[in-house]
Design an enzyme around this catalytic site. Structure first.
Site, short mmCIF file in Angstrom:
data_model
loop_
_atom_site.label_atom_id
_atom_site.label_comp_id
_atom_site.label_asym_id
_atom_site.label_seq_id
_atom_site.Cartn_x
_atom_site.Cartn_y
_atom_site.Cartn_z
CG ASP A 111 6.38 -0.42 -16.24
OD1 ASP A 111 6.97 0.09 -15.25
OD2 ASP A 111 6.45 -1.63 -16.50
CG ASN A 158 3.08 1.26 -7.13
OD1 ASN A 158 2.42 1.90 -7.92
ND2 ASN A 158 3.83 0.23 -7.53
C1 FPP Z 1 5.95 2.74 -13.01
O1 FPP Z 1 7.28 2.89 -13.39
C2 FPP Z 1 5.44 4.04 -12.62
C3 FPP Z 1 4.87 4.33 -11.44
C4 FPP Z 1 4.68 3.37 -10.35
C5 FPP Z 1 4.44 5.70 -11.12
C6 FPP Z 1 3.80 6.38 -12.26
C7 FPP Z 1 3.67 7.80 -11.96
C8 FPP Z 1 3.86 8.78 -12.87
C9 FPP Z 1 4.15 8.56 -14.30
C10 FPP Z 1 3.68 10.17 -12.49
C11 FPP Z 1 2.25 10.35 -12.12
C12 FPP Z 1 1.87 11.70 -12.18
C13 FPP Z 1 0.83 12.19 -11.51
C14 FPP Z 1 0.34 13.47 -11.90
C15 FPP Z 1 0.17 11.52 -10.37
P1 FPP Z 1 8.41 2.18 -12.52
O2 FPP Z 1 8.85 3.14 -11.49
O3 FPP Z 1 7.90 0.88 -12.00
O4 FPP Z 1 9.53 1.95 -13.60
P2 FPP Z 1 10.56 0.75 -13.66
O5 FPP Z 1 9.74 -0.49 -13.99
O6 FPP Z 1 11.46 1.14 -14.77
O7 FPP Z 1 11.23 0.66 -12.33
#
Ligand code: FPP
Length: 264
Positions: free
Chosen positions: A35, A83
């Site tokens: 996250d 998501n």
């Molecule tokens: C949450 O952070 C993250 C995600 C929903 C996506 C996670 C994906 C990756 C780390 C890359 C994955 C890589 C591969 C190889 C599939 P957020 O976007 O919700 O962060 P925030 O809470 O700060 O908005």
């Protein structure tokens, strides 16, 4: 990094020397809620997707570090069934990420003897993502080391509903007696069944300071140790992973009893 061992200078990679960790108590299955990508980008006045791109690079580094530490299964929450509510641009980017990741990283995974597994409703992913995933699974099928398990279009509640449907169908077909349904029956009907005997995470990590589970592995974390870290996922690294494992090793796991059972 140079260290002196028995009077001789030796070069060791810092991430492969768990000297401060008890090597006999490395968690076998580690799951991570990655996250904070969006906030990492926001802080730098970058678009949210820049955080996901950096997050992908962190996945590469942490996969190698986890494999070197002797972890058997690393499960990463890459995209949840919720998501899809994000902007079209962000969803498209997140669907392209596995393509880019596997395109560039499968040779390293093979070199590391890491096998790819994916759990989730993958049939709902765009075709290009499905193809990338299926190719990565096929290309690493012979690897016998750590399993890198991506949760992609995964949701814990949906997974449990699907498991209930499967078991109910077994009953309807006469292949399952209601009275014989046990926790093992459920384990076998969940998406983590192919990870046996490491179905359940020993350690669940969530980055970015948020302290919630967000529909991740609801059944499987019944006895997991939970560690919440402050930093955003793109800043997570092998040192932070080791700190999380160190915290895990300081916990007294009792599984509802008074001391740790031998087989856990
Ligand atoms: C949450 O952070 C993250 C995600 C929903 C996506 C996670 C994906 C990756 C780390 C890359 C994955 C890589 C591969 C190889 C599939 P957020 O976007 O919700 O962060 P925030 O809470 O700060 O908005």
């Amino acid at each position: 990094m140079d260290v002196v061992l028995f009077g001789r200078k030796k070069t060791v990679a810092p991430e492969t020397s768990p000297s401060d960790l008890d090597e006999t108590r490395i968690p076998k299955h580690v799951a991570i809620i990655m996250d904070g990508n969006g906030r990492w980008a926001q802080k730098r006045h970058l678009p949210r997707v820049a955080g996901h791109k950096e997050g992908m690079n962190t996945v590469k580094k942490v996969t190698i570090a986890a494999s070197h530490l002797g972890i058997k299964v690393l499960t990463l929450y890459a995209f949840s069934t919720e998501n899809w509510k994000r902007s079209e641009n962000e969803v498209n980017y997140l669907m392209q990420l596995p393509v880019d990741f596997f395109d560039t990283f499968v040779p390293d995974l093979v070199k590391e003897n890491v096998r790819v597994n994916v759990m989730g409703y993958t049939d709902q992913l765009p075709k290009k993502t499905q193809t990338a995933v299926n190719n990565a699974i096929a290309d690493t099928a012979h690897c016998t080391g750590m399993i890198l398990n991506f949760a992609l279009n995964y949701g814990g509640q949906a997974e449990i509903v699907t498991a209930i449907q499967k078991i109910a169908q077994q009953v309807v077909d006469g292949n399952q007696q209601v009275a014989d349904i046990t926790t093992d029956t459920v384990d076998q009907a969940l998406m983590t069944a192919p990870l046996a005997p490491y179905n359940n995470p020993d350690l669940l990590i969530r980055t970015s300071g948020e302290e919630r589970i967000s529909n991740f592995l609801l059944w499987q974390i019944a006895y997991s140790e939970l560690v919440f870290t402050e930093g955003y996922w793109p800043d997570f690294d092998d040192a932070e992973l080791r700190r999380c494992i160190s915290q895990f090793q300081q916990r007294d796991r009792r599984f509802g009893g008074v001391k740790q059972p031998k087989n856990k």
